[in-house]
Design a protein around this motif. Sequence first.
Motif, short mmCIF file in Angstrom:
data_model
loop_
_atom_site.label_atom_id
_atom_site.label_comp_id
_atom_site.label_asym_id
_atom_site.label_seq_id
_atom_site.Cartn_x
_atom_site.Cartn_y
_atom_site.Cartn_z
N LEU A 183 0.84 -1.20 0.00
CA LEU A 183 0.00 0.00 0.00
C LEU A 183 0.87 1.24 0.00
N GLU A 184 0.71 2.07 -1.02
CA GLU A 184 1.44 3.33 -1.06
C GLU A 184 0.74 4.31 -0.13
N LEU A 185 1.48 4.85 0.83
CA LEU A 185 0.90 5.64 1.92
C LEU A 185 0.74 7.11 1.56
N ALA A 186 -0.31 7.71 2.09
CA ALA A 186 -0.52 9.14 1.90
C ALA A 186 0.61 9.93 2.55
N SER A 187 1.20 9.39 3.60
CA SER A 187 2.28 10.07 4.31
C SER A 187 3.64 9.83 3.67
N GLY A 188 3.67 9.07 2.58
CA GLY A 188 4.92 8.70 1.94
C GLY A 188 5.34 7.30 2.39
N GLY A 189 6.10 6.64 1.57
CA GLY A 189 6.52 5.30 1.92
C GLY A 189 5.53 4.24 1.48
N VAL A 190 5.88 3.00 1.78
CA VAL A 190 5.07 1.85 1.39
C VAL A 190 4.82 0.98 2.60
N LEU A 191 3.60 0.49 2.71
CA LEU A 191 3.21 -0.38 3.82
C LEU A 191 2.93 -1.78 3.28
N PRO A 192 3.76 -2.77 3.64
CA PRO A 192 3.47 -4.15 3.23
C PRO A 192 2.39 -4.77 4.13
N ILE A 193 1.50 -5.54 3.50
CA ILE A 193 0.38 -6.14 4.23
C ILE A 193 0.34 -7.63 3.94
N GLU A 194 0.36 -8.43 4.99
CA GLU A 194 0.21 -9.88 4.85
C GLU A 194 -1.16 -10.28 5.38
N VAL A 195 -1.79 -11.23 4.71
CA VAL A 195 -3.10 -11.72 5.12
C VAL A 195 -2.95 -13.18 5.52
N LYS A 196 -3.29 -13.50 6.77
CA LYS A 196 -3.08 -14.85 7.30
C LYS A 196 -4.41 -15.47 7.71
N SER A 197 -4.56 -16.76 7.41
CA SER A 197 -5.79 -17.45 7.77
C SER A 197 -5.59 -18.51 8.84
N GLY A 198 -4.35 -18.85 9.16
CA GLY A 198 -4.08 -19.92 10.12
C GLY A 198 -3.58 -19.40 11.45
N LYS A 199 -3.26 -20.34 12.33
CA LYS A 199 -2.80 -19.96 13.67
C LYS A 199 -1.35 -19.49 13.68
N ASP A 200 -0.60 -19.81 12.61
CA ASP A 200 0.81 -19.41 12.54
C ASP A 200 0.95 -18.04 11.87
N TYR A 201 0.12 -17.11 12.29
CA TYR A 201 0.08 -15.81 11.62
C TYR A 201 1.33 -14.96 11.90
N LYS A 202 2.14 -15.36 12.86
CA LYS A 202 3.36 -14.59 13.15
C LYS A 202 4.58 -15.13 12.41
N LEU A 203 4.36 -16.11 11.55
CA LEU A 203 5.43 -16.60 10.69
C LEU A 203 5.28 -15.95 9.32
N HIS A 204 6.23 -15.09 8.96
CA HIS A 204 6.11 -14.34 7.70
C HIS A 204 7.51 -13.99 7.19
N THR A 205 8.14 -14.95 6.57
CA THR A 205 9.52 -14.80 6.12
C THR A 205 9.67 -13.66 5.11
N ALA A 206 8.77 -13.61 4.12
CA ALA A 206 8.89 -12.58 3.08
C ALA A 206 8.76 -11.18 3.68
N LEU A 207 7.84 -11.03 4.62
CA LEU A 207 7.65 -9.73 5.28
C LEU A 207 8.92 -9.34 6.03
N ASN A 208 9.52 -10.30 6.72
CA ASN A 208 10.76 -10.03 7.44
C ASN A 208 11.87 -9.61 6.48
N ASN A 209 11.91 -10.25 5.31
CA ASN A 209 12.94 -9.91 4.32
C ASN A 209 12.81 -8.46 3.86
#
Length: 465
Positions: free
Chosen positions: A371-397
């Motif tokens: 998401l390109e932010l109105a304040s500048g910059g970019v906000l990455p958004i991950e959508v999770k459906s399982g219980k392991d929602y805190k595992l997000h390798t690509a987001l960490n990268n």
Amino acid sequence: MFKRNAYKDLLDWKSTEGHGALLVTGARQIGKTFLVKEFAKREYSAHVTVDFIEDSTARARYAAAKSADQVMDLLSLELGSPMVPGDTLVFFDEVQAAPEIVTFSKYLVQDGRFDVVMSGSMLGTELAGVHSMPVGFLQILDMAPMTFEEFCWAQGVPESVLVGLHACFKERAEVNSGIHQKMTELFRRYLVIGGMPAAVAEGVGAMRDLGVVREVQQDLVRLYREDISKYAGSRALQVKAIFDALPSELNKENKRFQMRAAGREGKYERYANDFAWLVAACAALKTDNVTDPRPMLERTAERNKFKLYGSDLGMLMAQYPAQTSMAALVGEKSVSFGAVYENYVAQELAAAGDALFYYRNNRKGEVDFLLELASGGVLPIEVKSGKDYKLHTALNNLLGTEEYGIDEAIVLSEANVSVEERFGKRVSYLPLYMAGMVAELGASRSSAVSLLSSVTFEPIKWPEE
């Protein structure tokens, strides 16, 4: 009448000094006509509606008009009483059947005695035939199916609850557990009902009959397929094949649309205009891959690598077996709802006017939305459906790559609000029902009403057979 965000946009348009005519666009059956008629009744002392589909005689008469003066004469007779200068609204509905009215609207605005609103279906594909678009005299209001917030209003959620949720979102504070549970249940119900007003009316009424809701949704899917047959010309079969393939393509692991689903000769260049037609007709939402997750995302968008989402979540669910809706309603953990959740988030972003992008890199992985932010910059958004929602390798990268300048990432799931850090950057874990609040952070237009000068209606050129 359902409370809609677009009503405020209509009020803003009316109160703007020197406003031009207004063209209300959007998908079929999302409530455009009903909303404008209610607006006319409530905000003007006199109003007249001309429906160019229902009234074939009116269509022929206005089509035969040779000048704006003749259109004015027809309108004054149609009104049947003296116009109230500055307090009369003329509503031309289904203008795709009489596109010359769009051209005349400039002169009707210049006359100054009344306001002009136009609306219709398939405008993204049908207004290509307008000879002279009145740039500077016409504004556009894009409407979408009912958002989750609008669904909450229809369900009678107290405004104090919604205000409290906004405060929790802003402060990244945990939501009261009881309210969180109720909102999650309501979110699951929205997954099944979606945002088409006719379906919502059956789902929130006294009967609350989801079987009837499903019938309404399936009727709407048939209506959209009929529109493709009617308006897509010689490419109707190809466009329909893409539309029909959308649910199954989303169910695949990476959700990227595979060109072979469009036909045996599945090359993007051959079908590019078919995808463009579906998007222009507001029958699908196209999300392009970008190779660089930094501002000006459009700059590195790969048009031939994309995901295609449904324009309405409820209609999408109606194309899956009924068991899918049953599982979604009770939140069965054994079923993956990743595709459905992503479709919901895409809808919320699109309804806010945000451009849709995702990021996929062979080395860094895939992030569902950028998401390109109105304040500048970019906000990455991950959508999770399982219980392991805190595992997000690509987001960490992405967070760990300093040159990208990403300060925060968001993970949407059914869990309550919490905050952690990765590489010194904030990761906000938010409930899926807050997706619309995230969408409001985007660099979309400040109002849903935009000047026509920034919009083009290009004729779609089909490839040679």
